[in-house]
Design an enzyme around this catalytic site. Structure first.
Site, PDB file in Angstrom:
ATOM      1  N   HIS A  57      14.638 100.417  62.672  1.00  7.35           N
ATOM      2  CA  HIS A  57      14.387  99.808  61.370  1.00  7.35           C
ATOM      3  C   HIS A  57      14.771 100.807  60.282  1.00  7.35           C
ATOM      4  O   HIS A  57      14.540 102.012  60.413  1.00  7.35           O
ATOM      5  CB  HIS A  57      12.887  99.465  61.296  1.00  7.35           C
ATOM      6  CG  HIS A  57      12.441  98.820  60.027  1.00  7.35           C
ATOM      7  ND1 HIS A  57      12.249  99.523  58.857  1.00  7.35           N
ATOM      8  CD2 HIS A  57      12.120  97.531  59.757  1.00  7.35           C
ATOM      9  CE1 HIS A  57      11.835  98.697  57.912  1.00  7.35           C
ATOM     10  NE2 HIS A  57      11.753  97.488  58.426  1.00  7.35           N
ATOM     11  N   ARG A 100      17.686  95.904  59.877  1.00 11.24           N
ATOM     12  CA  ARG A 100      17.739  95.879  61.337  1.00 11.24           C
ATOM     13  C   ARG A 100      18.985  95.115  61.770  1.00 11.24           C
ATOM     14  O   ARG A 100      19.579  94.367  60.997  1.00 11.24           O
ATOM     15  CB  ARG A 100      16.487  95.208  61.909  1.00 11.24           C
ATOM     16  CG  ARG A 100      15.195  95.967  61.682  1.00 11.24           C
ATOM     17  CD  ARG A 100      14.001  95.175  62.184  1.00 11.24           C
ATOM     18  NE  ARG A 100      13.653  94.080  61.276  1.00 11.24           N
ATOM     19  CZ  ARG A 100      12.826  93.087  61.577  1.00 11.24           C
ATOM     20  NH1 ARG A 100      12.270  93.015  62.787  1.00 11.24           N
ATOM     21  NH2 ARG A 100      12.549  92.144  60.697  1.00 11.24           N
ATOM     22  N   LYS A 103      19.939  91.133  60.912  1.00  9.65           N
ATOM     23  CA  LYS A 103      19.042  90.676  59.859  1.00  9.65           C
ATOM     24  C   LYS A 103      19.805  90.533  58.546  1.00  9.65           C
ATOM     25  O   LYS A 103      20.934  91.008  58.398  1.00  9.65           O
ATOM     26  CB  LYS A 103      17.873  91.653  59.686  1.00  9.65           C
ATOM     27  CG  LYS A 103      16.947  91.716  60.889  1.00  9.65           C
ATOM     28  CD  LYS A 103      16.187  90.412  61.063  1.00  9.65           C
ATOM     29  CE  LYS A 103      15.205  90.493  62.218  1.00  9.65           C
ATOM     30  NZ  LYS A 103      14.396  89.246  62.358  1.00  9.65           N
ATOM     31  N   ASP A 106      18.957  93.303  52.259  1.00  5.39           N
ATOM     32  CA  ASP A 106      17.747  93.407  51.440  1.00  5.39           C
ATOM     33  C   ASP A 106      17.940  94.595  50.497  1.00  5.39           C
ATOM     34  O   ASP A 106      18.311  95.689  50.929  1.00  5.39           O
ATOM     35  CB  ASP A 106      16.527  93.626  52.334  1.00  5.39           C
ATOM     36  CG  ASP A 106      15.198  93.644  51.574  1.00  5.39           C
ATOM     37  OD1 ASP A 106      15.191  94.020  50.393  1.00  5.39           O
ATOM     38  OD2 ASP A 106      14.160  93.300  52.177  1.00  5.39           O
ATOM     39  N   CYS A 108      15.966  96.672  49.087  1.00 11.48           N
ATOM     40  CA  CYS A 108      15.203  97.907  49.283  1.00 11.48           C
ATOM     41  C   CYS A 108      15.897  98.854  50.252  1.00 11.48           C
ATOM     42  O   CYS A 108      15.725 100.084  50.171  1.00 11.48           O
ATOM     43  CB  CYS A 108      13.783  97.605  49.760  1.00 11.48           C
ATOM     44  SG  CYS A 108      13.631  97.003  51.462  1.00 11.48           S
ATOM     45  N   TYR A 109      16.724  98.307  51.159  1.00 13.96           N
ATOM     46  CA  TYR A 109      17.422  99.169  52.114  1.00 13.96           C
ATOM     47  C   TYR A 109      18.592  99.905  51.472  1.00 13.96           C
ATOM     48  O   TYR A 109      19.212 100.764  52.125  1.00 13.96           O
ATOM     49  CB  TYR A 109      17.892  98.361  53.324  1.00 13.96           C
ATOM     50  CG  TYR A 109      16.728  97.813  54.103  1.00 13.96           C
ATOM     51  CD1 TYR A 109      15.836  98.665  54.732  1.00 13.96           C
ATOM     52  CD2 TYR A 109      16.501  96.447  54.177  1.00 13.96           C
ATOM     53  CE1 TYR A 109      14.735  98.168  55.415  1.00 13.96           C
ATOM     54  CE2 TYR A 109      15.410  95.938  54.846  1.00 13.96           C
ATOM     55  CZ  TYR A 109      14.526  96.799  55.470  1.00 13.96           C
ATOM     56  OH  TYR A 109      13.434  96.306  56.138  1.00 13.96           O
ATOM     57  N   ASP A 159      14.848  91.715  46.188  1.00 14.34           N
ATOM     58  CA  ASP A 159      15.390  91.771  47.551  1.00 14.34           C
ATOM     59  C   ASP A 159      16.807  91.186  47.585  1.00 14.34           C
ATOM     60  O   ASP A 159      17.778  91.839  47.951  1.00 14.34           O
ATOM     61  CB  ASP A 159      14.416  90.995  48.448  1.00 14.34           C
ATOM     62  CG  ASP A 159      14.940  90.660  49.831  1.00 14.34           C
ATOM     63  OD1 ASP A 159      16.138  90.817  50.105  1.00 14.34           O
ATOM     64  OD2 ASP A 159      14.140  90.204  50.665  1.00 14.34           O
ATOM     65  N   ASP A 166       9.762  92.602  42.044  1.00 18.12           N
ATOM     66  CA  ASP A 166       8.509  93.328  42.256  1.00 18.12           C
ATOM     67  C   ASP A 166       8.768  94.815  42.078  1.00 18.12           C
ATOM     68  O   ASP A 166       9.906  95.268  42.030  1.00 18.12           O
ATOM     69  CB  ASP A 166       7.909  93.020  43.631  1.00 18.12           C
ATOM     70  CG  ASP A 166       8.857  93.317  44.785  1.00 18.12           C
ATOM     71  OD1 ASP A 166       9.279  94.485  44.922  1.00 18.12           O
ATOM     72  OD2 ASP A 166       9.188  92.388  45.547  1.00 18.12           O
ATOM     73  N   HIS A 169      10.744  96.648  45.195  1.00 18.82           N
ATOM     74  CA  HIS A 169      12.196  96.502  45.242  1.00 18.82           C
ATOM     75  C   HIS A 169      12.864  97.113  44.006  1.00 18.82           C
ATOM     76  O   HIS A 169      13.988  97.609  44.091  1.00 18.82           O
ATOM     77  CB  HIS A 169      12.581  95.031  45.401  1.00 18.82           C
ATOM     78  CG  HIS A 169      12.361  94.513  46.783  1.00 18.82           C
ATOM     79  ND1 HIS A 169      11.166  93.961  47.179  1.00 18.82           N
ATOM     80  CD2 HIS A 169      13.175  94.503  47.876  1.00 18.82           C
ATOM     81  CE1 HIS A 169      11.246  93.609  48.452  1.00 18.82           C
ATOM     82  NE2 HIS A 169      12.450  93.927  48.898  1.00 18.82           N
TER      83      HIS A 169
END
Length: 230
Positions: A57, A100, A103, A106, A108-109, A159, A166, A169
């Site tokens: 992850h 991942r 997936k 996103d 945040c990654y 995201d 938020d 993120h």
């Protein structure tokens, strides 16, 4: 990690980060066996999981790699597998990172995966393979994803399109934007013409602590001076 407490690689990273910033003396005693435990969190794919036996992850991978470096245990990492896994997490269509395998992207990654690359550059022994002005991912594509797809019209970041904004993120999209814009050299990689790039430019963050390099310097200086005064 405490006896009968929750076991999580994020806790190990936070403890190592605080220990480094506060310049604790008994690091080896405090973290006895932690490096070996972190190594067991690295999966067959190459990324790190929250604890041994789980799925690789992005967030856990950053925490595991950064904690290993902070504890001077990076030689326990299977670097080739890590590099193979993480370079395939940037999605070709969107330009952002997935957390991942198989997936969705996103925002945040942008940091949890993107933030690993400055650390990876430190670990590559053959520096002739590296460009000092760039990381081993497409920095322009990541910036485009963040700036075009992750900004909310009312402020803040998110995201992906359709998701609410938020603080979480917003923080990690901006941190990822910083990584994408600030490589090893002094030249900014901010996208757009000179005027637009100036407005989009964000300051560098420290690769191990995700705060400004100056804040890291001043914190370490403070605790070092305080320790010496005692």
């Amino acid at each position: 990690m405490q006896l009968d407490g929750e076991v999580d690689i994020r806790g190990a990273y936070c403890a190592a980060s605080v220990a480094h910033l506060t310049q604790l003396d008994d690091i080896n005693e405090l973290f006895e066996g932690t490096g070996e435990w972190l190594a067991r969190c690295q999966t067959y794919e190459g990324g790190f999981s929250g604890e041994p036996g789980l799925e690789a992850h992005g967030g856990y991978t950053y925490c595991g790699l950064a904690a290993m470096i902070l504890l001077n245990k990076q030689t326990l990492c299977d670097f080739d597998r890590l590099l193979s896994w993480i370079v395939h997490r940037q999605c070709k269509l969107e330009g952002g990172f997935q957390g991942r395998t198989n997936k969705l992207v996103d925002g945040c990654y942008s940091y949890w995966q993107g933030g690993c690359f400055p650390l990876i550059n430190q670990l590559i022994k053959d520096k002739s393979l590296l460009d000092n002005d760039s990381w081993l991912f497409h920095q322009g594509a990541l910036q485009e994803y963040i700036l075009i797809c992750c900004q909310h019209y009312g402020g803040g970041l998110l995201d992906k399109p359709g998701k609410p904004r938020d603080y979480y993120h917003t923080c990690y999209c901006l941190s990822g934007l910083s990584v994408a814009q600030n490589a090893g050299g002094s030249h900014s990689k901010a996208i757009g013409d000179e005027r637009i790039a100036l407005y989009n430019k964000v300051l560098p963050v420290h690769p191990l602590h995700n705060i400004s390099p100056y804040s890291v310097y001043k914190t370490i200086q403070y605790f070092s001076n305080h320790k010496n005064s005692d």
